[in-house]
Design a protein around this motif. Structure first.
Motif, PDB file in Angstrom:
ATOM      1  N   VAL A  26      53.427  21.330  -6.875  1.00  0.00           N
ATOM      2  CA  VAL A  26      53.448  20.522  -5.651  1.00  0.00           C
ATOM      3  C   VAL A  26      53.078  21.368  -4.436  1.00  0.00           C
ATOM      4  N   PHE A  27      52.201  20.823  -3.615  1.00  0.00           N
ATOM      5  CA  PHE A  27      51.824  21.455  -2.343  1.00  0.00           C
ATOM      6  C   PHE A  27      52.129  20.485  -1.213  1.00  0.00           C
ATOM      7  N   THR A  28      53.087  20.842  -0.342  1.00  0.00           N
ATOM      8  CA  THR A  28      53.459  19.913   0.741  1.00  0.00           C
ATOM      9  C   THR A  28      53.299  20.540   2.129  1.00  0.00           C
ATOM     10  N   ASP A  29      52.580  21.638   2.215  1.00  0.00           N
ATOM     11  CA  ASP A  29      52.392  22.275   3.519  1.00  0.00           C
ATOM     12  C   ASP A  29      51.264  21.575   4.279  1.00  0.00           C
ATOM     13  N   VAL A  30      51.510  20.307   4.609  1.00  0.00           N
ATOM     14  CA  VAL A  30      50.479  19.485   5.275  1.00  0.00           C
ATOM     15  C   VAL A  30      51.085  18.888   6.537  1.00  0.00           C
ATOM     16  N   SER A  31      50.459  19.124   7.689  1.00  0.00           N
ATOM     17  CA  SER A  31      50.946  18.567   8.947  1.00  0.00           C
ATOM     18  C   SER A  31      50.283  17.206   9.196  1.00  0.00           C
ATOM     19  N   PRO A  32      50.783  16.441  10.176  1.00  0.00           N
ATOM     20  CA  PRO A  32      50.205  15.109  10.415  1.00  0.00           C
ATOM     21  C   PRO A  32      48.695  15.076  10.677  1.00  0.00           C
ATOM     22  N   ASN A  33      48.115  16.139  11.234  1.00  0.00           N
ATOM     23  CA  ASN A  33      46.651  16.248  11.277  1.00  0.00           C
ATOM     24  C   ASN A  33      46.302  17.482  10.453  1.00  0.00           C
ATOM     25  N   PRO A  34      45.873  17.311   9.189  1.00  0.00           N
ATOM     26  CA  PRO A  34      45.771  18.460   8.278  1.00  0.00           C
ATOM     27  C   PRO A  34      44.815  19.542   8.799  1.00  0.00           C
ATOM     28  N   ARG A  35      45.196  20.792   8.607  1.00  0.00           N
ATOM     29  CA  ARG A  35      44.497  21.908   9.243  1.00  0.00           C
ATOM     30  C   ARG A  35      43.663  22.720   8.261  1.00  0.00           C
ATOM     31  N   VAL A  36      42.684  23.404   8.827  1.00  0.00           N
ATOM     32  CA  VAL A  36      41.789  24.267   8.056  1.00  0.00           C
ATOM     33  C   VAL A  36      42.597  25.247   7.185  1.00  0.00           C
TER      34      VAL A  36
ATOM     35  N   ILE B   2      36.325  25.358   4.544  1.00  0.00           N
ATOM     36  CA  ILE B   2      36.105  23.921   4.742  1.00  0.00           C
ATOM     37  C   ILE B   2      35.253  23.674   5.987  1.00  0.00           C
ATOM     38  N   LEU B   3      35.276  24.599   6.937  1.00  0.00           N
ATOM     39  CA  LEU B   3      34.495  24.450   8.177  1.00  0.00           C
ATOM     40  C   LEU B   3      33.000  24.306   7.901  1.00  0.00           C
ATOM     41  N   GLU B   4      32.553  24.841   6.760  1.00  0.00           N
ATOM     42  CA  GLU B   4      31.119  24.808   6.445  1.00  0.00           C
ATOM     43  C   GLU B   4      30.630  23.430   5.981  1.00  0.00           C
TER      44      GLU B   4
ATOM     45  N   ASN C 232      40.774  21.517  13.323  1.00  0.00           N
ATOM     46  CA  ASN C 232      40.482  22.926  13.566  1.00  0.00           C
ATOM     47  C   ASN C 232      41.309  23.349  14.783  1.00  0.00           C
ATOM     48  N   GLN C 233      42.457  23.992  14.513  1.00  0.00           N
ATOM     49  CA  GLN C 233      43.388  24.315  15.597  1.00  0.00           C
ATOM     50  C   GLN C 233      42.826  25.374  16.556  1.00  0.00           C
ATOM     51  N   GLN C 234      41.979  26.262  16.023  1.00  0.00           N
ATOM     52  CA  GLN C 234      41.362  27.303  16.866  1.00  0.00           C
ATOM     53  C   GLN C 234      40.571  26.656  18.005  1.00  0.00           C
ATOM     54  N   GLU C 235      39.780  25.637  17.636  1.00  0.00           N
ATOM     55  CA  GLU C 235      38.912  24.975  18.627  1.00  0.00           C
ATOM     56  C   GLU C 235      39.575  23.758  19.257  1.00  0.00           C
ATOM     57  N   LYS C 236      40.793  23.450  18.797  1.00  0.00           N
ATOM     58  CA  LYS C 236      41.509  22.242  19.245  1.00  0.00           C
ATOM     59  C   LYS C 236      40.650  20.992  19.077  1.00  0.00           C
ATOM     60  N   MET C 237      40.077  20.840  17.904  1.00  0.00           N
ATOM     61  CA  MET C 237      39.271  19.636  17.654  1.00  0.00           C
ATOM     62  C   MET C 237      39.366  19.236  16.188  1.00  0.00           C
ATOM     63  N   LYS C 238      39.072  17.967  15.904  1.00  0.00           N
ATOM     64  CA  LYS C 238      39.014  17.488  14.521  1.00  0.00           C
ATOM     65  C   LYS C 238      37.551  17.330  14.142  1.00  0.00           C
ATOM     66  N   PHE C 239      37.250  17.581  12.870  1.00  0.00           N
ATOM     67  CA  PHE C 239      35.868  17.366  12.442  1.00  0.00           C
ATOM     68  C   PHE C 239      35.844  16.483  11.202  1.00  0.00           C
ATOM     69  N   SER C 240      34.705  15.801  11.023  1.00  0.00           N
ATOM     70  CA  SER C 240      34.579  14.828   9.939  1.00  0.00           C
ATOM     71  C   SER C 240      33.694  15.366   8.831  1.00  0.00           C
TER      72      SER C 240
ATOM     73  N   GLY D 222      42.609  15.817  17.908  1.00  0.00           N
ATOM     74  CA  GLY D 222      42.385  17.247  17.685  1.00  0.00           C
ATOM     75  C   GLY D 222      42.899  18.069  18.848  1.00  0.00           C
ATOM     76  N   TYR D 223      42.738  17.553  20.056  1.00  0.00           N
ATOM     77  CA  TYR D 223      43.090  18.294  21.264  1.00  0.00           C
ATOM     78  C   TYR D 223      44.597  18.337  21.484  1.00  0.00           C
ATOM     79  N   LEU D 224      45.260  17.194  21.291  1.00  0.00           N
ATOM     80  CA  LEU D 224      46.694  17.105  21.585  1.00  0.00           C
ATOM     81  C   LEU D 224      47.567  16.963  20.343  1.00  0.00           C
ATOM     82  N   ASP D 225      46.943  16.959  19.160  1.00  0.00           N
ATOM     83  CA  ASP D 225      47.692  16.844  17.905  1.00  0.00           C
ATOM     84  C   ASP D 225      48.599  15.605  17.887  1.00  0.00           C
TER      85      ASP D 225
END
Length: 386
Positions: free
Chosen positions: A67-77, A120-122, A157-165, A274-277
């Motif tokens: 089981v892997f549950t280390d997932v926040s409400p906006n899943p991160r890189v 995943i960023l690629e 992408n928490q570094q850039e404070k944005m979400k990508f599709s 992405g900006y305000l989570d």
């Protein structure tokens, strides 16, 4: 219009819908030749007991799982990378996602990274995936995001404070086990947020420039189902019939938007989340009527049908009267389900708007918005929604 631009494609997973659908997970894992399953979920869903049940169902078929549950409400890189590492370390070959949009999107990301061995960023954008991902079974526990039937994965992408599709047929799950029983453990705020998210999926898919006869029927059905049942479900969370109708509406909205794509609400909401989570459904809710106002004239015939589907009689009304009625109806529905929030009180400042707009205009969802949009257009809509 050329012949080619009229072509329409429709993708969907194998779907099992109805009470008890989740219980077929063991058989499906077996069909996919599972040696070991990675179950992707989040702490809330784990606590609600759904993960333990899935582990048990797999164990009954003699399939080990981790089981892997280390997932926040906006899943991160980083979470995707960590999950992919666990997938390899444990020798897994099938993924089961249990939860709302976040664990399902994270699971899609884990699948991509585990087969490609790159960040995943690629894979941001359309059709960047070269190798099929491992078999993926989704068990949604919210009636909203529809990641279980869609060809989208949204990562933060928490570094850039944005979400990508990430948009690709490769991330359409192999099987969606859509079981309304699992949504029993949602609180009223989550029921409202995910329900409004599904409504936005349906409306945006119907007015999208990529809509067509394969998606329209699902979109309109979804609008009708959610408009009729969501407020009642928030009032009567124990009612199984209401739960089933909203889940069905959410599924149909997912089939519509996965194939017709979305519009400015989602482009702006991805940027905002992405900006305000913030919760994705809440972002959509705060923007919806403002985007309807902005888009209406570019798709007035379609919005008229949306209004009719929501029970508004347009006969004898001018376009601007129908628009006002529709906006008012959407606002009333949000209030009925307890959503009154505005951007400003969620921490958005006027000075944030240029940054939010810069990201929104780069989101693939903006491409199918019925009205062509510049950065300044998007800024004006954010300002309206403050």
């Amino acid at each position: 219009m050329s012949e080619v631009s009229r072509l329409r494609k429709f993708v969907s997973p194998e779907i099992i819908f109805g009470s008890g659908a989740r219980k077929t997970v063991g058989n499906y894992a077996l069909t996919f030749g599972a040696r070991k399953v990675l179950i992707v979920s989040d702490p809330g869903v784990h606590q609600a007991g759904w993960v333990d049940e899935v582990e048990q169902l797999l164990a009954e078929q003699h399939i080990p799982s981790v089981v892997f549950t280390d997932v926040s409400p906006n899943p991160r890189v980083e979470q995707v990378a960590k999950g992919a590492e666990l997938y390899h370390e444990e020798g897994c070959n099938v993924i089961v996602a249990v939860g709302g949009g976040s664990p399902m999107d994270c699971a899609k990301g884990i699948g991509i990274v585990s087969t490609h061995g790159r960040s995943i960023l690629e894979f941001e954008g359309v059709d960047r995936i070269e190798i099929p991902i491992p078999p993926l079974i989704c068990i949604p526990t919210t009636a909203g995001t529809s990641a279980d039937v869609s060809q989208f994965a949204i990562i933060s992408n928490q570094q850039e404070k944005m979400k990508f599709s990430i948009i690709s047929k490769s991330v359409v799950p192999d099987v969606a086990l859509i079981d309304p029983d699992t949504t029993r453990t949602m609180d009223t705020f989550l029921t409202a947020c995910t329900g409004v998210d599904a409504l936005v999926h349906a409306i945006e898919a119907f007015v999208s420039t990529a809509s067509g006869p394969l998606t329209d029927m699902h979109a309109l059905d979804a609008i009708r189902l959610i408009n009729t049942h969501l407020a009642l479900l928030v009032e009567q969370p124990e009612d199984t019939h209401l739960r089933e109708q909203v889940m069905l509406g959410s599924m149909k909205a997912g089939l519509a938007f996965s194939n017709a794509v979305l519009g400015a609400v989602h482009a702006m909401s991805h940027s905002l989340g992405g900006y305000l989570d913030l919760p994705h459904g809440l972002c959509n809710a705060m923007l919806l009527e403002h985007v309807i106002d902005y888009n209406y004239e570019s798709a007035s015939d379609r919005f008229r049908v949306v209004a009719e589907t929501m029970g508004i009689d347009p006969r004898g009304l001018s376009q601007s009267q129908i628009k006002r009625r529709l906006m008012q109806h959407v606002i009333s529905l949000k209030h009925e389900v307890g959503l009154y929030q505005k951007l400003a009180e969620q921490g958005v400042h006027l000075t944030d708007i240029p940054y939010l707009s810069k990201n929104a205009i780069k989101d693939p969802c903006i491409l199918t918005n019925p009205r062509k949009s510049s950065r300044r257009d998007v800024e004006a809509v954010y300002e309206e929604a403050l």
